[in-house]
Design an enzyme around this catalytic site. Structure first.
Site, PDB file in Angstrom:
ATOM      1  N   HIS A  12      34.183 -29.345   8.461  1.00 38.56           N
ATOM      2  CA  HIS A  12      35.023 -28.154   8.246  1.00 38.56           C
ATOM      3  C   HIS A  12      36.502 -28.416   8.586  1.00 38.56           C
ATOM      4  O   HIS A  12      37.218 -27.498   9.002  1.00 38.56           O
ATOM      5  CB  HIS A  12      34.479 -26.955   9.036  1.00 38.56           C
ATOM      6  N   HIS A  59      37.439 -21.934  17.056  1.00 36.35           N
ATOM      7  CA  HIS A  59      38.548 -22.804  17.495  1.00 36.35           C
ATOM      8  C   HIS A  59      39.680 -22.002  18.118  1.00 36.35           C
ATOM      9  O   HIS A  59      40.841 -22.393  18.039  1.00 36.35           O
ATOM     10  CB  HIS A  59      39.086 -23.608  16.309  1.00 36.35           C
ATOM     11  N   HIS A 193      34.683 -37.712  15.375  1.00 32.49           N
ATOM     12  CA  HIS A 193      36.148 -37.651  15.427  1.00 32.49           C
ATOM     13  C   HIS A 193      36.613 -37.273  16.828  1.00 32.49           C
ATOM     14  O   HIS A 193      35.883 -36.654  17.592  1.00 32.49           O
ATOM     15  CB  HIS A 193      36.739 -36.712  14.384  1.00 32.49           C
ATOM     16  N   GLU A 240      30.678 -31.349  17.609  1.00 31.53           N
ATOM     17  CA  GLU A 240      30.408 -30.256  16.658  1.00 31.53           C
ATOM     18  C   GLU A 240      29.079 -30.480  15.937  1.00 31.53           C
ATOM     19  O   GLU A 240      28.554 -29.559  15.299  1.00 31.53           O
ATOM     20  CB  GLU A 240      31.552 -30.137  15.646  1.00 31.53           C
TER      21      GLU A 240
HETATM   22 FE   FE2 Z   1      36.218 -28.153  14.221  1.00 28.54          FE
END
Ligand code: FE2
Length: 287
Positions: A12, A59, A193, A240
């Site tokens: 996303h 977020h 990431h 995530e």
């Molecule tokens: Fe994210």
């Protein structure tokens, strides 16, 4: 009765929203990622789900570090997006299925998952970008949603096993829902990431592929990793993947991976898409 047709896992990354707004789907940089959704569009056109239960992490648009529930569920008939500051346009709203939300909430609390219940909830790019990827174009998205937010931001995070079991509880609740609807389950975020610190830009292709393999055939095997171990292997934001674990948990014990795309990088993230078809509910009970 409600029936889960399958699950989709997808990245996303906010910059995907900018690429969509700028019409860059066929640019050389973006094409390998967006082409991964060609199959998804065909699959969804055949399966035609009525509702999508979307596991994602907020977020900072809806929750912030001062109040961040481990698990939260939306119980509204509309979910708005607002300007998140990523340079992406404010998204259209998603329609909600509040009746299914309350059904899930009652079952989940009975099952020991004490969710924060949000009768008003903003949804950020972790919901709106996957929706735009799955159903591109103008007009309203053709499904209602039930958003479930998992804390992947502020430690301590829920374990991989806890998120898998959350998904299993959601799956059982959907099986027991007395409306004749088809339900898609979505997990968003990842894969490997890290956005900041000494390892900013960290990507681990070998581990990502292992996670995708295990997710389909034996998700319990992934519960051997603690959260610190997972952060070490996937990066600080690679956790995530917890949203993907919950998605997988909602499916039955037997699934078929019908599609996978993996591309490095989008922004500084390993971008992945997976489609898992669900076996019948009998397989859940046999699992
Ligand atoms: Fe994210």
């Amino acid at each position: 009765m409600a029936r889960i047709i399958g699950g989709i896992g997808t990245t996303h990354v906010p910059s995907i929203g900018k690429a969509i707004a700028d019409g860059k789907q066929n640019d050389p940089y973006w094409s390998p990622f967006f082409r991964g959704f060609d199959y998804v569009h065909k699959w969804l056109a055949v399966e035609k789900p009525d509702v999508a239960v979307v596991f994602s992490n907020d977020h900072g648009l809806n929750f912030f570090l001062d109040k961040l529930p481990t698990f939260a569920i939306g119980a509204a008939n509309e979910y708005r997006n607002e300007d998140e500051g990523w340079g992406i346009p404010v998204s259209k709203s998603a329609a909600g299925d509040a009746d299914l939300s309350w059904h899930l909430t009652n079952r989940l609390v009975d099952d020991g998952f004490d969710l924060t219940i949000c009768q008003e909830m903003l949804v950020d790019h972790a919901v709106t970008i996957p929706m735009s990827l799955m159903w591109p174009g103008e007009g309203a998205w053709p499904v209602k949603i039930v958003p479930i937010s998992i804390n992947t931001v502020q430690h301590p995070l829920p374990s991989l096993a806890r998120c898998l079991n959350l998904g299993r509880s959601v799956g059982r609740a959907i099986d027991a829902y007395d409306r004749d609807i088809k339900v898609l389950v979505v997990g968003t975020g990842g894969l490997s990431h890290q956005l900041d610190g000494e390892r900013a830009g960290f990507i681990n292709k070998k581990f990502d592929l292992l996670c995708m393999d295990e997710l389909a055939r034996n998700p319990d095997a992934l519960t051997r990793y603690t959260i610190p171990q997972f952060v070490e292997l996937a990066g600080a934001q690679g956790v995530e993947f917890l949203n993907w674990m919950a998605m997988r948990g909602a499916l039955t014990g037997q699934v078929t991976q019908v599609h996978r795309n993996y591309h490095i990088p989008i922004s500084n993230t390993a971008a992945a898409t997976i489609v898992l078809e669900n076996a019948g509910t009998a397989a859940r009970h046999a699992a």
